[in-house]
Design an enzyme around this catalytic site. Structure first.
Site, PDB file in Angstrom:
ATOM      1  N   ASP A   1      -4.565   0.580  -9.355  1.00 17.79           N
ATOM      2  CA  ASP A   1      -5.988   0.240  -9.499  1.00 17.79           C
ATOM      3  C   ASP A   1      -6.326  -0.112 -10.947  1.00 17.79           C
ATOM      4  OD1 ASP A   1      -5.846   1.173  -6.928  1.00 17.79           O
ATOM      5  OD2 ASP A   1      -6.738   3.112  -7.393  1.00 17.79           O
TER       6      ASP A   1
ATOM      7  N   GLU B   1       0.830  -1.216   0.000  1.00 18.42           N
ATOM      8  CA  GLU B   1       0.000   0.000   0.000  1.00 18.42           C
ATOM      9  C   GLU B   1       0.855   1.253   0.000  1.00 18.42           C
ATOM     10  OE1 GLU B   1      -3.082   0.068  -1.156  1.00 18.42           O
ATOM     11  OE2 GLU B   1      -3.663  -1.295   0.455  1.00 18.42           O
TER      12      GLU B   1
ATOM     13  N   SER C   1     -13.804   2.022  -7.592  1.00 16.66           N
ATOM     14  CA  SER C   1     -14.923   2.172  -8.520  1.00 16.66           C
ATOM     15  C   SER C   1     -14.540   3.120  -9.660  1.00 16.66           C
ATOM     16  CB  SER C   1     -16.171   2.676  -7.792  1.00 16.66           C
ATOM     17  OG  SER C   1     -15.920   3.925  -7.196  1.00 16.66           O
TER      18      SER C   1
HETATM   19  C1  GLA Z   1      -5.266   4.678  -4.160  1.00 14.24           C
HETATM   20  C2  GLA Z   1      -4.535   5.027  -5.449  1.00 14.24           C
HETATM   21  C3  GLA Z   1      -3.531   3.920  -5.804  1.00 14.24           C
HETATM   22  C4  GLA Z   1      -2.614   3.624  -4.631  1.00 14.24           C
HETATM   23  C5  GLA Z   1      -3.422   3.402  -3.360  1.00 14.24           C
HETATM   24  C6  GLA Z   1      -2.558   3.217  -2.141  1.00 14.24           C
HETATM   25  O1  GLA Z   1      -6.052   3.564  -4.341  1.00 14.24           O
HETATM   26  O2  GLA Z   1      -5.454   5.188  -6.503  1.00 14.24           O
HETATM   27  O3  GLA Z   1      -2.805   4.296  -6.945  1.00 14.24           O
HETATM   28  O4  GLA Z   1      -1.676   4.635  -4.469  1.00 14.24           O
HETATM   29  O5  GLA Z   1      -4.320   4.469  -3.117  1.00 14.24           O
HETATM   30  O6  GLA Z   1      -1.811   2.043  -2.241  1.00 14.24           O
END
Ligand code: GLA
Length: 409
Positions: free
Chosen positions: A198, A50, A148
């Site tokens: 994501d 993360e 989403s």
């Molecule tokens: C959000 C961002 C991702 C990533 C996460 C943390 O989801 O869109 O790109 O940085 O936070 O891991």
């Protein structure tokens, strides 16, 4: 505010084919013609890794069974007209040539941005050469930190890629290009500072696997993650605590990491992952940056540990690594929230093998690895703890590692 209930609230899950057929019918009613097809892209949870994607790190997301669907057909006037099943009567209409920072605003920016960025990257095509009519429908909980937004931009770009004939989605290398286009759409048009994990999850995951994504070079590896074979379940708790990327905290952590990399004389914090951590921290001139670096370096190490355990079939043993990730995000990176801490703590006490916040944090969702036959009980305990703390009741779903975006109809 919803009335308190005694039972944990589970998000419903319907067959994507059934939803796609209904959406195509709905499109025909509103638009007056049948759509050419229906495309889907999933939400995601991140198993571990993360706040490392924008540090060129390693992360390990998996696609959810929940999807955003886009029914679509082409039009000849260089315009995008997008309808939403969730917002009837509020279509977004824009000339693709006019799509730019903050234009169109809101959810339409993710749809229009994806199409515009694809056109910008496709050889021999301009924004006046292609138009799209779309109807979107999603069962990925919105605002829950389950991506989403990426599901929306990625399902749209799959539709445009197919209808336009660019065909990038047909191989993983091309899907990497679609990921980049969606990241640009989100960063530049929707103005959401996302790091790329994501969109990669939505476009590059495979069922039954977590996706080991190396953000330094975009390489991926499919890591088997068979929960059922190990009598396990991955419980997702949507705390329903508001999370927002536009609130400057995400940008602030990102800027802190960039400042630390500059201070250390490296292009990104990924470059110091294999150096002794104490020495790296001692080299930092600004003490306030030390916890950020400690999180990023240790979290990338935890991704490697989890991947090794999964490869060895020791799935249950990833629990303590998930716990350690949560502590690091809470105490060093400071992106947790009281609702996330409560969900994680209660899940652990109720029998989870490990639990952590997932996604950007400051609200959103937590995940808990639980024995399959204990999932309902753990959810009930978390629900009860929220009621006792006078918090909004959380929403629950079970994450099964699912397929990336694809054409459904
Ligand atoms: C959000 C961002 C991702 C990533 C996460 C943390 O989801 O869109 O790109 O940085 O936070 O891991």
């Amino acid at each position: 505010m919803s009335a308190p209930t005694d039972a944990a609230q589970w998000y419903p899950l319907r067959r994507v084919e059934d939803r796609a057929r209904e959406l195509a019918d709905h499109y025909a009613e509103v638009v007056g013609t049948r759509p050419t097809g229906v495309w889907a892209a999933p939400g995601r949870v991140n198993l571990i890794g993360e706040h490392v994607d924008y540090n060129d790190g390693l992360c390990l997301p998996m696609a959810l069974p929940q999807n955003t669907l886009v029914a679509a057909g082409t039009r000849g006037d260089g315009r995008l007209v997008a309808h939403s099943a969730q917002r009837p009567g509020e279509p977004v209409e824009v000339a693709l040539a006019d799509v730019g920072p903050g234009r169109p605003p809101g959810w339409g920016g993710y749809v229009a941005g994806a199409v515009a960025m694809l056109l910008d990257g496709a050889e021999g095509l301009g924004r006046n050469d292609f138009g799209l009519t779309a109807m979107v429908d999603s069962d990925v909980p919105v605002g829950a930190g389950l991506s989403s937004s990426a599901a929306l931009s990625c399902s749209t770009i799959l539709a445009a890629d197919d209808l336009l004939g660019t065909g990038w989605a047909t191989d993983d290398g091309g899907r990497g290009r679609l990921v980049d286009a969606c990241v640009r759409a989100e960063n530049e048009v929707a103005q959401a500072p996302t790091g790329g994990m994501d969109q990669a999850a939505a476009l590059r995951c495979t069922a039954g696997h977590a996706l080991l994504l190396d953000c330094r070079d975009g390489c991926v590896e499919q890591v088997p993650f068979d929960l059922v074979a190990h009598d396990l379940a991955l419980l997702v708790v949507d705390t329903r605590a508001e999370h927002s990327h536009s609130g400057g905290e995400y940008a602030n952590r990102r800027a802190g990491c960039e400042a630390a990399a500059r201070d250390l004389g490296v292009a990104s914090l990924r470059e110091v992952v294999d150096a002794p951590l104490d020495e790296t921290l001692n080299r930092l001139s600004d003490n306030a940056l030390k916890p950020l670096v400690r999180h990023v370096v240790s979290e990338i190490g935890r991704v490697r540990d989890v991947v090794d355990l999964l490869r060895a079939g020791r799935v249950r043993e990833i629990g303590p690594v998930l716990d350690a990730s949560h502590v690091s995000l809470r105490d060093d990176y400071r992106v947790s929230a009281k609702e996330l801490d409560l969900a994680v703590y209660t899940a652990r006490v109720a029998g989870a093998l490990g639990a952590r916040m997932t996604g950007g944090g400051f609200g959103g969702s937590a995940i808990a690895l639980v024995p399959a036959d204990a999932a309902t009980e753990v959810a009930e305990h978390v629900h009860a703890s929220f009621t006792a703390a006078r918090l909004r009741p959380p929403g629950f779903l079970l994450a099964q590692p699912s397929a990336a975006g694809h054409r459904v109809l």
